[in-house]
Design an enzyme around this catalytic site. Sequence first.
Site: not given
Ligand code: GRF
Length: 206
Positions: A107, A123
């Site tokens: 961002l 994360h």
């Molecule tokens: C999650 O593991 C998040 O931490 C990462 O991307 C994934 C997203 O998963 N940045 P979803 O789209 O919510 O299924």
Amino acid sequence: MPPLKHGKIKLMLDVVVMLSGSGTNLRALLEQADKPAAPYRVVAVLADRQADGLQFAAQRQIPNHVVRPADYPNREAWGAEFARIINEYGVDHQRGLVISAGLMRILPPNFVASFAPRLINTHPALLPNFPGAHAVADALRAGVTETGVTVHHIDDGVDTGQVIAQETVRILPDDTEHTLHERIKTVERVLLPTIVAEIATGRRAL
Ligand code: GRF
């Protein structure tokens, strides 16, 4: 979905979710928001592409917007448009909460300044270990025995904002990036809604 009431004052946090992918964290946030006395509601979902996860918003008639960076001259212009749309839902740096739940994009500073500290990310690693877009693969490659989930504030760096909460996930000997990420996401789908509810009820300060 009756809002929590405290005397005559409605306590309801308005949440905007940003994503790029399958949206299972959004789904978990929505399922918790569907419960009676949920302390927050998702008022809009934004994506940087035509992401599968938008279906969960559409199913509930929650407004959802795709804003593609390629349609803007630079990151700042794209960020300004994202921010403008979010502001339309009454969310800013003083009201509501903006959640990056799988938005695979850094961002720009103008966007961060518009919402911090009411801007958080989930994360798939134990920060400060394994920041960036390949956190699960990086943890596997490093040969560590555990990794996890971090919910943190977003600042101008890449996954460098202040940590709000973490959960550990054990790495199994036969894990692939896919199996490990799926296990991590199972934990994220509990931790993230829990933290958002705690912020909404004031049990956790931002
Ligand atoms: C999650 O593991 C998040 O931490 C990462 O991307 C994934 C997203 O998963 N940045 P979803 O789209 O919510 O299924």
